[in-house]
Design a protein around this motif. Structure first.
Motif, PDB file in Angstrom:
ATOM      1  N   GLY A  42      16.941 -15.070  20.953  1.00 19.29           N
ATOM      2  CA  GLY A  42      17.727 -14.192  20.105  1.00 19.29           C
ATOM      3  C   GLY A  42      18.560 -13.201  20.912  1.00 19.29           C
ATOM      4  N   PHE A  92      12.761 -15.842  18.518  1.00 16.61           N
ATOM      5  CA  PHE A  92      13.582 -14.634  18.474  1.00 16.61           C
ATOM      6  C   PHE A  92      13.559 -13.914  19.811  1.00 16.61           C
ATOM      7  N   PHE A 138      16.362 -18.026  10.917  1.00 12.35           N
ATOM      8  CA  PHE A 138      17.302 -17.487  11.903  1.00 12.35           C
ATOM      9  C   PHE A 138      18.668 -17.164  11.323  1.00 12.35           C
TER      10      PHE A 138
END
Lengths: 296, 64
Positions: free
Chosen positions: A197, A193, A241
């Motif tokens: 991300g 992340f 995710f």
């Protein structure tokens, strides 16, 4: 002027109108010739019905006009057809569209058939009374453009500003600035992340926009569109995710976090800005007395 | 509730706490953090669930 010219101008303009609105756009649908054929065929039938209405009236064939009512009934089926098929493929989507978005797409397809019918009706009427096919073609084109402008929907960029936002962790809780999104347990997932991300903050421009963005269907539509355009690192057994859209209850800001295939903030923002505002999610509390009062 | 993710089920608990009793949900005891992370990852993959950290030494695997 024989009826052939009148009807054929209407028919052609109606079908062209349907074709013009049948573009692969943000919805990524329909995507195969089969899908086009289905909608073109139905658009053709709609255009035909629209085109024969006025010549039938002129020829004093009043029963023919009642078919228009019958046709309207039939075209309602299109909405059901689209809804059914989109619902059936929903399970195979990594990021589902959500019921609100499906309803919106289905409605759009239904209305476009009426648009084809209306275009054909106007074009054939003009030819019938002016006796000039060219004028009919011109009017038909104007009607198509006017109606497509008229039925154009708002997008997120019209109701909100979208800006990059920062992802961070409070312990194991993933946060977009001050919005707590979810608990991410696994250290590896947290690392992904942080590294791959992307997050954006969608800030509503007014109270109407805030109410619209709070709608779950609208938020799911944003997640779906963004995932469809940027790709998403996710699979059936890789559930960490999932793109998530969460609201800040204090301010109405909406945060989106996604781990895209392409880490590109600019295109993410572009994708979010282009998401349509769903008809079923659109709220206008400011139009009511109580809503205005509450916003003071 | 097809739009909302509230169908959560705790599928398993992975814990460092040896005193954590097993009741209702399968509990996996790990001897250190590394083993816990590994077990949690495997379980999450196998069960298509997600790992959540309770920050008390226990991970839970949740299906959303």
């Amino acid at each position: 002027m024989d009826y052939m010219a009148v009807v054929s101008v209407g028919l052609v303009m109606g079908t062209l109108g349907r074709l013009y609105l049948l573009r692969v756009d943000y919805r990524q649908y329909p995507s195969y010739p089969q899908g086009y054929i289905v909608h073109l065929a139905l658009g053709f039938i709609a255009a035909f019905l629209g085109a024969v209405a006025v010549p039938a009236l002129v020829a004093k064939e009043y029963t023919a006009v009642t078919f228009l009512a019958l046709a309207a009934q039939q075209f309602r089926e299109i909405r059901d057809m689209e809804r059914e098929s989109l619902k059936n493929i929903e399970e195979t989507e990594l990021v589902p569209r959500g019921a609100a978005y499906i309803e919106d797409i289905a409605k759009a397809f239904e209305s476009r058939n009426y648009l084809a019918m209306l275009t054909a009706l106007v074009a054939s009427t003009v030819v019938e009374f002016s006796k000039k096919p060219v004028l009919g073609v011109f009017t038909g084109a104007v009607v198509i453009l006017l109606l497509s402008l008229f039925t154009r929907r708002k997008r997120i960029r019209d109701i909100a500003t979208v800006r990059p936002a920062e992802i961070h962790f409070q312990g194991s809780i993933l946060c977009i600035e001050d919005i707590q999104v979810m608990n991410v347990g696994h250290p590896v997932s947290r690392k992904i992340f942080m590294e791959k991300g992307l997050a954006v903050m969608i800030e509503p421009k007014d109270d109407n926009a805030r109410a619209t963005l709070a709608n779950i269907g609208q938020r799911q539509a944003i997640a779906h569109d963004v995932a469809a355009l940027l790709g998403v690192k996710r699979d059936v057994n890789e559930v960490d995710f999932m793109p998530l859209v969460r609201i800040d209850l204090e301010t109405g800001k909406v945060g989106l976090v996604i781990v895209p295939m392409e880490k590109d903030m600019e295109s993410l923002i572009k994708a979010v800005r282009m998401v349509p505002v769903l008809e079923s999610s659109r709220r206008k509390p400011l139009k009511s007395k109580a809503g205005r009062k509450a916003s003071d | 509730m097809e739009n909302v993710g509230v169908k959560e089920v705790i599928l398993a608990v992975v814990t460092l706490d040896g005193k954590q009793p097993a009741s209702g949900v399968p509990v996996f005891y790990a001897k250190d953090e590394e083993e816990r992370n590994k077990i949690a990852l495997h379980l999450a993959k196998i069960l298509s669930g997600m790992v959540h950290d309770l920050e008390n030494g226990s991970y839970i695997i949740v299906r959303h």
